[in-house]
Design a protein around this motif. Structure first.
Motif, PDB file in Angstrom:
ATOM      1  N   MET A 164      60.351 107.354 136.110  1.00 55.23           N
ATOM      2  CA  MET A 164      59.819 107.140 134.786  1.00 55.23           C
ATOM      3  C   MET A 164      58.845 108.274 134.468  1.00 55.23           C
ATOM      4  N   LYS A 165      58.932 108.758 133.255  1.00 56.44           N
ATOM      5  CA  LYS A 165      58.027 109.832 132.848  1.00 56.44           C
ATOM      6  C   LYS A 165      56.817 109.322 132.079  1.00 56.44           C
ATOM      7  N   PHE A 166      56.990 108.253 131.328  1.00 56.91           N
ATOM      8  CA  PHE A 166      55.912 107.778 130.460  1.00 56.91           C
ATOM      9  C   PHE A 166      55.339 106.442 130.945  1.00 56.91           C
ATOM     10  N   PHE A 167      56.196 105.450 131.129  1.00 58.72           N
ATOM     11  CA  PHE A 167      55.777 104.103 131.507  1.00 58.72           C
ATOM     12  C   PHE A 167      55.918 103.939 133.024  1.00 58.72           C
ATOM     13  N   THR A 168      54.938 104.413 133.761  1.00 56.81           N
ATOM     14  CA  THR A 168      55.015 104.420 135.220  1.00 56.81           C
ATOM     15  C   THR A 168      54.561 103.083 135.802  1.00 56.81           C
ATOM     16  N   LEU A 169      54.972 102.821 137.038  1.00 52.34           N
ATOM     17  CA  LEU A 169      54.527 101.607 137.720  1.00 52.34           C
ATOM     18  C   LEU A 169      53.019 101.631 137.928  1.00 52.34           C
ATOM     19  N   ASP A 170      52.457 102.779 138.261  1.00 54.09           N
ATOM     20  CA  ASP A 170      51.002 102.868 138.414  1.00 54.09           C
ATOM     21  C   ASP A 170      50.296 102.469 137.124  1.00 54.09           C
ATOM     22  N   TRP A 171      50.798 102.960 135.994  1.00 49.11           N
ATOM     23  CA  TRP A 171      50.202 102.585 134.712  1.00 49.11           C
ATOM     24  C   TRP A 171      50.345 101.079 134.502  1.00 49.11           C
ATOM     25  N   TRP A 172      51.543 100.554 134.760  1.00 47.25           N
ATOM     26  CA  TRP A 172      51.804  99.136 134.525  1.00 47.25           C
ATOM     27  C   TRP A 172      50.911  98.258 135.391  1.00 47.25           C
ATOM     28  N   CYS A 173      50.705  98.655 136.617  1.00 47.04           N
ATOM     29  CA  CYS A 173      49.851  97.880 137.523  1.00 47.04           C
ATOM     30  C   CYS A 173      48.366  98.130 137.273  1.00 47.04           C
ATOM     31  N   GLY A 174      48.045  99.071 136.425  1.00 46.14           N
ATOM     32  CA  GLY A 174      46.650  99.375 136.133  1.00 46.14           C
ATOM     33  C   GLY A 174      45.990 100.204 137.219  1.00 46.14           C
ATOM     34  N   LEU A 175      46.800 100.936 137.987  1.00 43.05           N
ATOM     35  CA  LEU A 175      46.261 101.695 139.104  1.00 43.05           C
ATOM     36  C   LEU A 175      45.830 103.109 138.741  1.00 43.05           C
ATOM     37  N   GLN A 176      46.090 103.541 137.530  1.00 44.28           N
ATOM     38  CA  GLN A 176      45.736 104.914 137.175  1.00 44.28           C
ATOM     39  C   GLN A 176      44.258 105.054 136.813  1.00 44.28           C
ATOM     40  N   HIS A 177      43.578 103.945 136.618  1.00 43.26           N
ATOM     41  CA  HIS A 177      42.152 103.935 136.295  1.00 43.26           C
ATOM     42  C   HIS A 177      41.827 104.782 135.061  1.00 43.26           C
ATOM     43  N   LEU A 178      42.766 104.811 134.150  1.00 42.58           N
ATOM     44  CA  LEU A 178      42.543 105.484 132.874  1.00 42.58           C
ATOM     45  C   LEU A 178      42.538 104.393 131.806  1.00 42.58           C
ATOM     46  N   GLU A 179      41.396 103.796 131.599  1.00 43.61           N
ATOM     47  CA  GLU A 179      41.306 102.609 130.755  1.00 43.61           C
ATOM     48  C   GLU A 179      41.822 102.838 129.341  1.00 43.61           C
ATOM     49  N   ASP A 180      41.664 104.042 128.835  1.00 44.67           N
ATOM     50  CA  ASP A 180      42.090 104.323 127.463  1.00 44.67           C
ATOM     51  C   ASP A 180      43.502 104.887 127.393  1.00 44.67           C
ATOM     52  N   TYR A 181      44.153 105.065 128.528  1.00 42.83           N
ATOM     53  CA  TYR A 181      45.476 105.675 128.522  1.00 42.83           C
ATOM     54  C   TYR A 181      46.521 104.694 128.015  1.00 42.83           C
ATOM     55  N   ASP A 182      47.289 105.115 127.034  1.00 40.91           N
ATOM     56  CA  ASP A 182      48.405 104.345 126.497  1.00 40.91           C
ATOM     57  C   ASP A 182      49.579 105.306 126.363  1.00 40.91           C
ATOM     58  N   PRO A 183      50.657 105.106 127.138  1.00 38.83           N
ATOM     59  CA  PRO A 183      51.778 106.034 127.084  1.00 38.83           C
ATOM     60  C   PRO A 183      52.629 105.916 125.821  1.00 38.83           C
ATOM     61  N   LEU A 184      52.486 104.828 125.079  1.00 41.41           N
ATOM     62  CA  LEU A 184      53.354 104.597 123.935  1.00 41.41           C
ATOM     63  C   LEU A 184      53.306 105.711 122.881  1.00 41.41           C
ATOM     64  N   PRO A 185      52.141 106.171 122.432  1.00 41.81           N
ATOM     65  CA  PRO A 185      52.139 107.251 121.430  1.00 41.81           C
ATOM     66  C   PRO A 185      52.825 108.526 121.926  1.00 41.81           C
ATOM     67  N   ASP A 186      52.605 108.879 123.187  1.00 44.25           N
ATOM     68  CA  ASP A 186      53.254 110.077 123.733  1.00 44.25           C
ATOM     69  C   ASP A 186      54.764 109.897 123.787  1.00 44.25           C
ATOM     70  N   TYR A 187      55.203 108.702 124.190  1.00 41.13           N
ATOM     71  CA  TYR A 187      56.639 108.443 124.255  1.00 41.13           C
ATOM     72  C   TYR A 187      57.251 108.438 122.855  1.00 41.13           C
ATOM     73  N   GLY A 221      72.244 118.402 128.721  1.00 44.87           N
ATOM     74  CA  GLY A 221      72.715 117.783 127.496  1.00 44.87           C
ATOM     75  C   GLY A 221      73.294 116.396 127.680  1.00 44.87           C
ATOM     76  N   ASN A 222      73.187 115.839 128.880  1.00 46.57           N
ATOM     77  CA  ASN A 222      73.639 114.472 129.120  1.00 46.57           C
ATOM     78  C   ASN A 222      72.541 113.499 128.704  1.00 46.57           C
ATOM     79  N   PHE A 223      72.934 112.253 128.449  1.00 50.69           N
ATOM     80  CA  PHE A 223      71.958 111.217 128.139  1.00 50.69           C
ATOM     81  C   PHE A 223      71.389 110.662 129.430  1.00 50.69           C
ATOM     82  N   GLU A 224      70.161 110.189 129.362  1.00 48.29           N
ATOM     83  CA  GLU A 224      69.495 109.612 130.527  1.00 48.29           C
ATOM     84  C   GLU A 224      68.759 108.352 130.100  1.00 48.29           C
ATOM     85  N   HIS A 225      68.885 107.314 130.909  1.00 46.32           N
ATOM     86  CA  HIS A 225      68.171 106.062 130.656  1.00 46.32           C
ATOM     87  C   HIS A 225      67.444 105.697 131.936  1.00 46.32           C
ATOM     88  N   ARG A 226      66.126 105.498 131.832  1.00 47.16           N
ATOM     89  CA  ARG A 226      65.310 105.124 132.973  1.00 47.16           C
ATOM     90  C   ARG A 226      64.777 103.721 132.743  1.00 47.16           C
TER      91      ARG A 226
END
Length: 148
Positions: A1-24, A121-126
């Motif tokens: 995963m490039k944007f929605f990582t397991l570390d982010w999901w588990c809250g392990l990145q310790h970046l309280e204001d980090y939200d991957p949604l706008p970047d994605y 040029g192939n499609f990718e789904h993660r």
């Protein structure tokens, strides 16, 4: 995963204001016109969050991978979705043995998914599941069906 990582999901990145949604969403806007209609729908209008993977079937004869999910229909019920990846280029799945979220057995709940286009040029789904399992499917064609 490039944007929605397991570390982010588990809250392990310790970046309280980090939200991957706008970047994605910003990235998705750059590729949306090139994505298959069904794959784009999964990113913009159909939520598979907390869906349960019921089956995964690879057909060598058709070079396709089919995933069947039970997902929330928004009305306290379930809706079944079938995702079919056609002309598979590669399929990879890994599990994080260090951590995951509590939940059902098997793959667990589908938490997040990301669409992309590879350098070739192939499609990718993660896909990221609550058990820490990630899937990465690279393919050339896509079909999404859902039934009530």
């Amino acid at each position: 995963m490039k944007f929605f990582t397991l570390d982010w999901w588990c809250g392990l990145q310790h970046l309280e204001d980090y939200d991957p949604l706008p970047d994605y969403q910003k990235y998705l806007a750059t590729i949306r016109e090139r994505l298959p209609e069904g794959l784009l729908a999964l990113q913009e209008t159909i939520s598979l969050h907390d869906a349960i993977l019921r089956s995964l079937d690879y057909s060598n004869q058709n070079n396709s991978l089919t995933l069947q999910f039970d997902a929330d229909d928004g009305a306290d019920g379930y809706r079944q979705f079938t995702i079919r990846y056609i002309d598979i280029v590669s399929f990879n799945t890994v599990a994080d043995s260090e951590h995951g979220l509590r939940g059902p057995h098997g793959f667990g709940h589908l938490g997040y998914d990301e669409a992309d286009i590879s350098a070739e040029g192939n499609f990718e789904h993660r896909l990221l599941f609550s058990t820490g399992i990630e899937m990465q499917i690279v393919f050339r064609n896509f079909d999404l069906t859902g039934k009530d």
